[in-house]
Design a protein around this motif. Structure first.
Motif, PDB file in Angstrom:
ATOM      1  N   LYS A  65       0.837  -1.214   0.000  1.00 21.22           N
ATOM      2  CA  LYS A  65       0.000   0.000   0.000  1.00 21.22           C
ATOM      3  C   LYS A  65       0.867   1.258   0.000  1.00 21.22           C
ATOM      4  O   LYS A  65       0.604   2.213  -0.736  1.00 21.22           O
ATOM      5  CB  LYS A  65      -0.931  -0.001   1.208  1.00 21.22           C
ATOM      6  N   ASP A  68      -4.891   3.618  -5.646  1.00 20.79           N
ATOM      7  CA  ASP A  68      -5.049   2.744  -4.477  1.00 20.79           C
ATOM      8  C   ASP A  68      -4.241   1.466  -4.682  1.00 20.79           C
ATOM      9  O   ASP A  68      -3.722   1.199  -5.773  1.00 20.79           O
ATOM     10  CB  ASP A  68      -6.520   2.408  -4.218  1.00 20.79           C
ATOM     11  N   GLU A  69      -4.183   0.668  -3.629  1.00 20.98           N
ATOM     12  CA  GLU A  69      -3.389  -0.548  -3.655  1.00 20.98           C
ATOM     13  C   GLU A  69      -3.911  -1.553  -4.683  1.00 20.98           C
ATOM     14  O   GLU A  69      -3.123  -2.213  -5.377  1.00 20.98           O
ATOM     15  CB  GLU A  69      -3.394  -1.182  -2.262  1.00 20.98           C
ATOM     16  N   ALA A  70      -5.235  -1.665  -4.811  1.00 19.62           N
ATOM     17  CA  ALA A  70      -5.818  -2.631  -5.742  1.00 19.62           C
ATOM     18  C   ALA A  70      -5.470  -2.282  -7.185  1.00 19.62           C
ATOM     19  O   ALA A  70      -5.124  -3.160  -7.988  1.00 19.62           O
ATOM     20  CB  ALA A  70      -7.330  -2.682  -5.551  1.00 19.62           C
ATOM     21  N   TYR A  71      -5.558  -0.998  -7.526  1.00 19.75           N
ATOM     22  CA  TYR A  71      -5.222  -0.569  -8.889  1.00 19.75           C
ATOM     23  C   TYR A  71      -3.751  -0.835  -9.187  1.00 19.75           C
ATOM     24  O   TYR A  71      -3.393  -1.327 -10.264  1.00 19.75           O
ATOM     25  CB  TYR A  71      -5.557   0.914  -9.065  1.00 19.75           C
ATOM     26  N   ARG A  86      -3.242  -4.575  -9.843  1.00 20.94           N
ATOM     27  CA  ARG A  86      -3.665  -4.994 -11.172  1.00 20.94           C
ATOM     28  C   ARG A  86      -2.656  -4.544 -12.243  1.00 20.94           C
ATOM     29  O   ARG A  86      -2.316  -5.293 -13.168  1.00 20.94           O
ATOM     30  CB  ARG A  86      -5.057  -4.426 -11.496  1.00 20.94           C
ATOM     31  N   ARG A  99       1.649 -10.968  -8.803  1.00 21.70           N
ATOM     32  CA  ARG A  99       1.182  -9.949  -7.867  1.00 21.70           C
ATOM     33  C   ARG A  99       2.385  -9.328  -7.175  1.00 21.70           C
ATOM     34  O   ARG A  99       3.440  -9.966  -7.056  1.00 21.70           O
ATOM     35  CB  ARG A  99       0.242 -10.570  -6.832  1.00 21.70           C
TER      36      ARG A  99
END
Length: 301
Positions: free
Chosen positions: A261, A271-274, A277, A286
């Motif tokens: 993060k 954000d961390e999710a973007y 991906r 990942r």
């Protein structure tokens, strides 16, 4: 022609014929030391397996290498590969350095580390008028380090000599490329723009900047920047930007204790999710998987 070839002397060092093998040698001497012994006239000769590099720091002269003649003036760098028939006419005030090394041994190391340098090991070169473009360690320092290594009798001397010779041929390669660019103004302009873009990428790699922002800083259109990137990297501008961002992400994942993060925030992602991906699309793993693999390599290595 065969008789003429047979008439060419084969020397280890000029004036010192020998049948002894010299596969592990790196030799240094001042240019004036040997040149003065022969009244500054070095007649046509060849070194069977040895390459020589001369750095002229004062004075000048003329050389012929494999039938091509150059007039040179200090500062000048001259590379004479093995098997090249060559001669020198030096001015009486000549000063500088000359190193001699076993070319087969040098090529075997370069093949493993930087195969594209082989071109410069195998090609005669007389480089003058562009030494002001030299970057990195000064040539004088490189030659003095080779000289210093030949003065000591210590373990791993061959490895140390080879490392210094590789550093020298990195200089030869860079200066040869600079000479080509200097002779082509359009290529010089392109090289300058590529260098500027690389500097901007390094400066802003922790920001998610648009292509247009880079183009504006460079004073070009987005289309021009795209053409520059295709010429330099074989990619689009956005792909070059993303590649530099990924490089920085890998560095932080592998060598910092920041969380994923924190790294995402540091690199300007929403954000961390973007970020996750984006990283997986570019790398195939990942961020956490890459970090685990990188840390394993570090522990094993």
């Amino acid at each position: 022609m065969q008789q003429e070839q047979n008439a060419i002397s084969n020397f280890v060092l000029y004036g010192a014929e020998s049948n002894a093998p010299h596969d592990d040698m790196v030799h240094y001497e001042p240019i004036s030391l040997r040149a003065s012994l022969f009244d500054f006239e070095i007649k046509p000769h060849v070194h069977r397996a040895l390459i020589q590099v001369l750095y002229i720091t004062h004075g000048g002269g003329e050389t012929s290498i494999d039938g091509r003649t150059w007039t040179f003036q200090a500062p000048c760098l001259i590379a004479v590969p093995a098997q090249s028939v060559h001669n020198f006419h030096f001015a009486n005030d000549i000063e500088g350095h000359v190193v001699t090394a076993a070319q087969p041994a040098l090529e075997s190391v370069i093949m493993a580390l930087a195969p594209d340098l082989l071109e410069f090991v195998r090609t005669p070169a007389v480089l003058s008028g562009i030494l002001n473009l030299d970057k990195g360690t000064p040539l004088e320092t490189v030659f003095q380090s080779i000289r210093q290594e030949t003065l000591v009798d210590a373990r791993w001397q061959l490895a140390a000599g080879a490392a210094r010779m590789i550093a020298l041929f990195v200089k030869v390669g860079r200066l040869s490329e600079s000479a080509k660019l200097a002779a082509n103004p359009e290529q010089r302009t392109l090289a300058d723009r590529i260098e500027k873009f690389r500097a901007l990428l390094d400066k802003h790699c922790r920001e998610r900047r648009a292509v247009g922002e880079y183009a504006k800083d460079m004073g070009v259109t987005t289309g021009q920047l795209s053409r520059i990137c295709h010429a330099a990297f074989g990619t689009s501008a956005i792909e070059a930007i993303d590649a530099r961002s990924i490089h920085e992400a890998k560095r932080l994942l592998g060598y910092s204790t920041m969380s994923v993060k924190q790294i995402a925030n540091e690199l300007g992602f929403q954000d961390e999710a973007y970020f996750g991906r984006f990283f997986r699309k570019q790398v195939g793993e990942r961020p956490t998987e890459y970090r685990s693999t990188a840390q394993e390599r570090f522990l094993l290595g």
